[in-house]
Design an enzyme around this catalytic site. Structure first.
Site, PDB file in Angstrom:
ATOM      1  CG  ASP A   1      -2.920  -1.893  11.785  1.00  0.00           C
ATOM      2  OD1 ASP A   1      -3.165  -0.687  11.959  1.00  0.00           O
ATOM      3  OD2 ASP A   1      -3.487  -2.584  10.902  1.00  0.00           O
TER       4      ASP A   1
ATOM      5  CG  HIS B   1      -6.529  -1.449   9.145  1.00  0.00           C
ATOM      6  ND1 HIS B   1      -5.158  -1.369   9.147  1.00  0.00           N
ATOM      7  CD2 HIS B   1      -6.948  -0.769   8.050  1.00  0.00           C
ATOM      8  CE1 HIS B   1      -4.759  -0.648   8.104  1.00  0.00           C
ATOM      9  NE2 HIS B   1      -5.829  -0.281   7.418  1.00  0.00           N
TER      10      HIS B   1
ATOM     11  CG  HIS C   1      -2.156  -0.822   1.052  1.00  0.00           C
ATOM     12  ND1 HIS C   1      -2.841  -1.381   2.103  1.00  0.00           N
ATOM     13  CD2 HIS C   1      -2.835  -1.191  -0.067  1.00  0.00           C
ATOM     14  CE1 HIS C   1      -3.893  -2.045   1.649  1.00  0.00           C
ATOM     15  NE2 HIS C   1      -3.897  -1.951   0.333  1.00  0.00           N
TER      16      HIS C   1
ATOM     17  CB  VAL D   1     -15.097  -5.925   5.386  1.00  0.00           C
ATOM     18  CG1 VAL D   1     -16.470  -6.567   5.253  1.00  0.00           C
ATOM     19  CG2 VAL D   1     -14.073  -6.657   4.525  1.00  0.00           C
ATOM     20  CB  SER D   2     -12.030  -2.314   8.022  1.00  0.00           C
ATOM     21  OG  SER D   2     -10.726  -1.872   8.340  1.00  0.00           O
TER      22      SER D   2
END
Lengths: 558, 558
Positions: B202, B374, B83, B371-372
């Site tokens: 994270d 993380h 990313h 959906v996320s």
């Protein structure tokens, strides 16, 4: 802006003309125009708040174009409730004719009058209540209680010889409202049975499935958070949300805390709401801000403005350590409010700032401390089924909301051809329960910036966007009028361009060369010379920096 | 910016120094520095995208200050996944020293190399896999599979003589991932048993209660929407979200539709993902964009970029009728993506534009199409309990996220004093499993605008904000150097100020008067004269318009 502008025909006697002037395709500046037999009724007159592509704009008003030559025909402005997007433009309308009668509920008019006082206007106003009927020229009005995120909101039925219109204003259908004042579905049913020819419906939450939760569901959450808070509690919400504030007062009281209001609009609105009996202040719970600091930290709740991250409001200033209340370890901050789209970054900056200072920040992202003020899809279906309107005009919403609302109407059996997806300025005529689109007016944005109203154009905003993104480079050259010889300059200055002014040393010879060439070719016109300078600098900056700042060349003849 | 900057001591042999250079207090520009025995390892090197108070900025880089004089000591840059907020600054780092080795998984390095190619840099790179071990100077690295919204993400264990660090990179713990590649909790357990001295975790979703839903839960929704779509389907998502695209391909295929990729980054990334086997393309489902228009409307799906409302991306251009694909009645648009805070207004403008053209727009607000990527709080608790780290450093998140993550660590039994709330530039030293904060570096924002890197200052951005909100007024006066007599002007020009230039006629005499007074008092200095002009115009504009545009006075001596 509407794409297919065309003029409506002259209006026949006995036909009702309806024009949504603002609030369609946008959430804000709600204003609807009704005309029959030469007389005009306005419902709501609100402002729209600018988005990031409208920099520096304070407010956006409805375009008064359709009424500005007809002001004497306006029989009144009916205000459904006291939110800025429904009343905020009233002062600007009354500047055009200050004796237009205002009609609304007690709280609505009290809030409008406070606002008008700041503009030094004393209005002609008529306070009405649900159940009451009033005649204004050819319009027979009946007022119906509706529930919203501000007390004392009204829907209005407008009966004319052409048929009956019912406009909800903003509303939801909380079945256990704090003040017991329900959206009056029994009245909606009666009006529906008598026949609603055109139904104007709040679309804000039409694309949200299900039902808006009860406002009362927030109370226990507030109570729990306040009960567990070791030190000070600061709650931020909208300064007109009387019931939210009521729940804060009650939760504070239940936990043996006192409450101080913070922020000019919070103090003003809650004083009005308490005076008129909409806010029930538990005995002895309120304390003046000045005296609040003498109260122990675990015995005080501050109720403040700034829930949208507005930089000048109390909460932002606390987050920036620019407020007398120094937020620190052990303090609890509750944002009991929505996040209006576009404000998220500002809100999160405030949350992070407060968190960094040590506060525990509770917000709608991590606790159930907010519910919407608008009916969701499930509630709207009830409405349509109870009223069974002949024609439907979704209002109050961006285009996707209007479309979602229209679909709900159609799902309940309103014929598709009787469901109108209109925009600001769409002209509709109604007669014998039949509604038809007959025109489309050109409706613009009217920007307020500082004390100027309507002076800012979209071209100015485009200039601002370029300046804001890229800055500018100005080049000044003074030339001898006769010969075109450069006397002074080129002087080059830049702002927001972000490089040292010395970088321009390399373009100056190019400008001098270009001007010398122009002089040799007999170019004397200062506009033409400016264009030459603009092109020379523009090409250089684009090649050297891959940027496009505004280039402002000034060639002055001496 | 950090408030309490102080220098760390010299680093002893055998002590590991850890400095988060970027990614703390912000979501983006992730970069962490590890140093032991004179050698430096970097984990991630990403960019941050600007917010609205950073106008005109293209990208924000980590501040390379802490390594710029130590480049030869850098043994490598380990990239956890592909990313932009983890790899986007690599080209800028390699400009400083182009042979720094890059270490990462196959997909990660392929994406980095494609990006470097645009910057004409060919890197030294080492492709690694989960389970693999690599030694880089004093650092022994072990790579662990983690699940995220891009395939082939890795956590990294960094073993040194000072102890073991485990860095998750971005991750979640989808228990039924599309590619079967789980976050490897068995490896996390083994490392935990061996002893993790410092755990970098994270934090992005640490304040979201519960668990992130399965990526696979989106497939059936896509399938259903596509099955019911009467005409064309356009799906927008992130161009690196291989599994989201996989589900679109599968749903299209199941419904007898073909898929065309749209948008430069989508085409590029999916070509890479398919070539490397991360994207499984059902036989014959793909069609080139050019040939797609020959396919019937009910047999095609376009997979495009622009899900964040980016003005130049495919989706925005469709909404503005500025794309060869003319969206209309019966078309279905699916935004299978998040709404990054700050982008909401832009996204909703696109949704409204498409709705207005007649499309049915499906987005996360009205369907479960996102959906996320993380781990939410529930997942993080699992992690802490499985690893039982001695010390925890929450990373990747704004301050509220770091605080929420720290709280989770403490809830699982990590001592509060071993849980570090750091910021960019906080210097931590580790020895024998003991971690201590020993310094705070001054870490700034490095802005990229066009081709310039690090030239833009916060003062420039402040100028841009003023220019963007208020515009400017420039006043040019040419005076005779000897006498101070005005020869030319005052010439007044404005941009973005939004009033006709003729309004300045009323201030010109004031300027002339002020300059005449100054000349009489012997003021000759052009800077002093400029200030006089600035004050005169500033006072006038504030009184007359209640505005504060930038005033740019230029007094030129001839």
């Amino acid at each position: 802006m509407p794409t297919n502008v065309y003029d409506p025909p002259a209006l026949d006697k006995g036909t009702l003309r309806i024009i949504p002037i603002g609030g369609l395709g946008e959430i804000g500046r709600n204003m609807t125009y009704f005309e029959i037999n030469g007389k005009i009724l306005i419902v709501d007159c609100g402002v729209l708040f600018p988005e990031e592509h409208q920099p520096g704009v304070d407010l956006i008003l409805p375009d008064f174009g359709p009424i500005k030559d007809r002001l004497d025909d306006v029989v009144g402005v009916m205000l459904t409730h006291g939110h800025e997007d429904h009343i905020g433009a009233v002062p600007y309308l009354l500047r055009l004719r200050n004796d237009i009668p205002l009609i609304g509920s007690g709280l609505t008019l009290a809030l409008v009058e406070a606002k008008l006082k700041e503009h030094r206007i004393k209005p002609y106003s008529l306070t009405v209540k649900e159940g009451q009927k009033e005649q204004l020229g050819p319009f027979d009005l009946e007022f119906v209680a509706v529930n919203h995120s501000i007390p004392d909101a009204l829907a209005v039925a407008i009966k004319t010889e052409a048929g009956t219109v019912l406009a909800t204003g903003d509303f939801k259908m909380d079945q256990l409202p704090l003040d017991g004042r329900l959206t009056d579905l029994r009245e909606f049913a009666r009006l529906g049975k008598e026949g609603v020819d055109l139904f104007l419906v709040d679309s804000t939450n039409a694309d949200v499935p299900g039902f808006t939760p009860l406002e009362a569901s927030i109370g226990p959450v507030l109570d729990q958070v306040i009960a567990r808070a070791p030190r000070r509690v600061i709650v931020a919400s909208f300064s007109s949300h009387v019931h939210r504030v009521q729940q804060v007062l009650d939760a504070a009281h239940a936990n043996g805390r006192r409450v101080a209001f913070l922020g000019r609009s919070m103090v003003r609105n809650m004083t009005i709401a308490a005076d008129l009996g909409y806010l029930k202040v538990p005995d002895g719970v309120l304390v003046e801000y000045k005296k609040a600091k003498d109260i122990p930290d675990d015995k005080i709740v501050y109720m403040s403005t700034g829930s949208q991250g507005e930089p000048m409001a109390v909460l932002s200033r606390m987050a920036n350590m620019d407020h007398a209340i120094e937020v620190g370890e052990g303090d609890t901050v509750i944002l009991a409010s929505s996040q209006i789209p576009g404000n998220e970054n500002a809100i999160y900056r405030v949350i992070d700032g407060l968190t960094k200072l040590g506060a525990n920040v509770v917000h709608k992202g991590n606790a159930k401390v907010h519910v919407s003020g608008h009916a969701a899809a499930g509630e709207l279906l009830y409405c349509y089924n109870i009223i069974q309107p002949r024609n439907v005009l979704p209002v109050h919403g961006e285009y996707r909301h209007l479309v979602a609302n229209a679909k709900l109407a159609i799902d309940t059996g309103v014929p598709e051809e009787n469901t109108f997806l209109a925009e600001d300025g769409t002209v509709m005529d109604m007669r014998d329960g039949h509604v038809e689109v007959v025109g489309q007016l050109d409706i613009g944005f009217v920007y307020v910036d500082g004390s100027s109203v309507g002076e800012i154009t979209d071209a100015d905003l485009k200039d601002r966007r370029i300046l804001g993104e890229e800055g500018f480079i100005s080049i000044i050259v003074v030339v001898e009028a006769q010969t075109g010889k450069v006397i002074v300059g080129p002087e080059i200055h830049a702002k927001g361009f972000a490089e040292d002014d010395r970088v321009f040393d390399s373009v100056k010879p190019k400008i001098e060369q270009a001007l010398a060439d122009a002089a040799r070719n007999g170019v004397r016109d200062s506009h033409a010379l400016s264009q030459i300078v603009r092109r020379t600098v523009g090409r250089w900056v684009n090649t050297s920096y891959r940027r496009r700042p505004m280039i402002v060349p000034l060639v002055i003849e001496a």
